[in-house]
Write an enzyme that holds these catalytic residues in place. Structure first.
Site, PDB file in Angstrom:
ATOM      1  N   ASP A 166       0.918  -0.948  -0.056  1.00 41.50           N
ATOM      2  CA  ASP A 166      -0.104   0.056   0.061  1.00 41.50           C
ATOM      3  C   ASP A 166       0.818   1.428  -0.191  1.00 41.50           C
ATOM      4  O   ASP A 166       2.041   1.258   0.641  1.00 41.50           O
ATOM      5  CB  ASP A 166      -1.156   0.027   1.271  1.00 41.50           C
ATOM      6  CG  ASP A 166      -1.751   1.103   1.352  1.00 41.50           C
ATOM      7  OD1 ASP A 166      -2.703   1.263   0.531  1.00 41.50           O
ATOM      8  OD2 ASP A 166      -1.683   2.149   2.228  1.00 41.50           O
ATOM      9  N   GLU A 203       1.821  -0.166  -5.239  1.00 40.39           N
ATOM     10  CA  GLU A 203       0.825   0.891  -5.524  1.00 40.39           C
ATOM     11  C   GLU A 203       2.000   1.934  -5.594  1.00 40.39           C
ATOM     12  O   GLU A 203       2.159   2.605  -4.513  1.00 40.39           O
ATOM     13  CB  GLU A 203       0.033   0.865  -4.478  1.00 40.39           C
ATOM     14  CG  GLU A 203      -1.151   2.050  -4.567  1.00 40.39           C
ATOM     15  CD  GLU A 203      -2.115   2.199  -3.461  1.00 40.39           C
ATOM     16  OE1 GLU A 203      -3.123   2.527  -3.787  1.00 40.39           O
ATOM     17  OE2 GLU A 203      -1.614   2.258  -2.384  1.00 40.39           O
TER      18      GLU A 203
END
Length: 591
Positions: A166, A203
């Protein structure tokens, strides 16, 4: 799932087909928030990490302290037995300790040990690159060693196959917040020989504007969530002008982003993810509707590139709902026809809706739950998705290790080989060239308000175009099953906002000839023997044997047990001429 206040877990291994996303990761802060109405909100996504070496125990069925560990290992083992890899969605960019104004329930973890070591700070103030109050200083040597140990634990002890990180761009920042070209923490886990088979997916952005799509420090190994793919495909499918050229680039594997020491499969192609609209909501809402999150609809992404198909939100108008489901299919066809690794969000296979909430991090309710029982339209979408995924898996030209070039793809407009790149209307067609089997695929997108007539490329190899997909057709005709004659030639009329997939297969005439030869070889080992035994006079015996003959339909992959239509076959040929038909080494046609 929750029923009568009791937690239950259902694991249907057979229903999992592709990528596990947002699986249980760690123990997270269980702090709950209350809306003015008194309705509780919770950290449902679990993106506030406390202990990075522990699975989240609220996902466990058992109450024993070791239950979460044992059940997690059992889950991974059973998924591996079913041929499914397990990826963890992990958060190493921030922790649950927030910033300087909030410590949480007691002194715990890094804030209570060494704030200046574990967090990016300046003169005692936290740098916030994550939107969560703090940013982990992952490239501090001490923190990098801890990070490395954590990754090794989940691989060697728990059996994990890969990770999605993330806000991974935050992980590339130095101890003072400067982005690094070769972050030590990233390099460390990438070059660990014991992790050489582990897949790492970034990401590639953070919450304050560091955007590294195509530029994330990859060391030849890391994959990326391709945010540019997501944005472009959304715009093109809803009809935005000026997107055709980039859409073609994304279909071909995004070489402009990943032809820098990586391959097409390093591009993780996706239309939607957990944080944002669901696929159906992408075709149902122009604006986000996050009021129930308790932040006056100020949370969540404002720029979604969505289109509600004419009316905001839920409606009973069949015409609008039909268009919305068609758009969902168009998105999925684009995804599965693109070079790269496709990622699908749980629930999109049945058109799950979150009611326009594009940031449902705190909703422990139906908006985030998987619905096993769906509507008729949901079952139709699931059927379409099952066949589409299977279609991709069976066609190697769609699962490429190299970027497409001019030899692999031919571009078309309304006329073959004449793409209309400068047109303001979003129509694009192309042919994937199969260099091995000549099973070329013709794909066309009509992403606009008008009906669009096209001319199919002529075939000079004894093959014809067979329609496989037309998203304008009602289920089950939207995806061909072999129950009808779908051979096409000449012109084809496409409906607004629809897509088309055709496949080059041996024509019906050639196929009929091949079946006769196969029949002859099966029931008459030699023409002379058949003639002398009078076999041609025992038509009843031949028909009985023919009832169990395996016929290959030209638009089916596998043979199905059906009756061979002997009368129709014999009407084309004289039985005495069967021996004169030459044999050829040729494969049966496949879908």
């Amino acid at each position: 799932m929750k029923r009568n206040g009791t937690k239950r877990i259902r694991l249907r291994v057979g229903s999992l087909k592709m990528l596990l996303h947002d699986i249980a990761c760690f123990v997270f802060s269980p702090s709950r928030l209350l809306l003015p109405s008194g309705k509780p909100l919770c950290q449902y996504w679990g993106y506030s990490t406390v202990n990075f070496f522990s699975p989240m125990n609220r996902y466990a069925v058992g109450s024993d302290p070791w239950s979460a560990l044992d059940e997690f290992k059992t889950m991974v083992r059973e998924l591996h037995r079913a041929g499914i890899e397990v990826f963890l969605d992990v958060v190493f960019n921030h922790t649950a300790e927030f910033g300087e104004s909030f410590l949480g329930p007691g002194f715990f973890s890094f804030k209570g040990l060494a704030t200046e070591t574990y967090y990016i700070t300046k003169r005692g103030k936290f740098h916030d690159y994550t939107g969560c109050g703090n940013s982990v200083s992952l490239n501090n040597p001490i923190v990098a060693e801890w990070f490395h140990s954590c990754i090794r634990y989940w691989v060697h002890e728990m059996g994990i196959d890969g990770f999605r990180f993330d806000l991974a761009s935050e992980m590339t920042r130095s101890q003072d917040g400067t982005p690094l070209d070769s972050p030590p923490a990233i390099e460390r886990i990438t070059k660990d020989p014991t992790l050489r088979d582990i897949k790492f997916i970034a990401e590639p952005w953070d919450a304050v504007g560091l955007y590294q799509v195509g530029k994330f420090p990859h060391f030849g190994h890391w994959g990326e969530w391709n945010g540019k793919y997501r944005d472009c495909v959304r715009k093109f499918i809803k009809g935005d002008q000026g997107t055709m050229g980039e859409f073609a680039t994304r279909i071909c594997g995004s070489a402009d982003l990943y032809q820098n020491g990586r391959k097409p499969f390093h591009s993780i192609n996706f239309i939607v993810a957990h944080d944002g609209f669901s696929l159906f909501d992408l075709a149902s809402y122009n604006e986000k509707h996050n009021q129930e999150n308790g932040e006056n609809n100020n949370d969540g992404e404002k720029h979604n590139n969505s289109w509600n198909c004419g009316l905001e939100g839920e409606t009973g108008q069949n015409e609008i709902n039909t268009l919305r489901h068609r758009q969902c299919k168009n998105f999925m066809v684009a995804l599965m026809m693109s070079a790269g690794t496709p990622m699908i969000l749980m629930g999109d296979e049945y058109c799950h809706s979150k009611g326009g909430n594009n940031n449902a991090w705190c909703q422990d309710q139906q908006k985030n739950y998987f619905h096993w029982n769906t509507s008729k339209a949901g079952h139709e979408m699931r059927r379409f998705m099952e066949k589409l995924i299977d279609f991709r898996k069976r066609h190697k030209i769609l699962c490429r290790d190299e970027f497409l070039n001019s030899k692999d793809i031919r571009w078309h407009g309304s006329k073959p080989f004449k793409p209309e790149w400068d047109s303001g209307y979003n129509f694009l067609a192309f042919t994937f060239v199969d260099h091995q089997k000549s099973d070329d695929l013709y794909v066309a997108f009509n992403a606009g308000h008008h009906h669009y007539g096209l001319t199919l490329p002529n075939r000079q190899d004894g093959r014809s175009w067979y329609r496989i997909i037309d998203t304008n057709l009602a289920s089950p005709k939207d995806f061909a099953t072999g129950d009808g004659n779908y051979q096409m030639s000449g012109n084809y009329q496409m409906a607004p906002y629809s897509c088309l997939v055709m496949k080059a297969l041996p024509s019906m005439e050639a196929d009929s000839l091949k079946r006769v030869k196969s029949f002859r070889n099966t029931f008459m080992p030699s023409a002379a023997a058949a003639s002398s035994s009078g076999a041609f006079g025992t038509g009843l015996g031949i028909l009985k044997r023919a009832q169990t003959f395996q016929k290959l339909d030209p638009i089916k992959e596998s043979p199905s047990m059906v009756n061979l239509h002997v009368p129709r076959t014999y009407s084309r040929f004289n039985l005495k001429d069967l021996a004169a038909i030459p044999d050829e080494e040729e494969e049966e046609p496949q879908m």
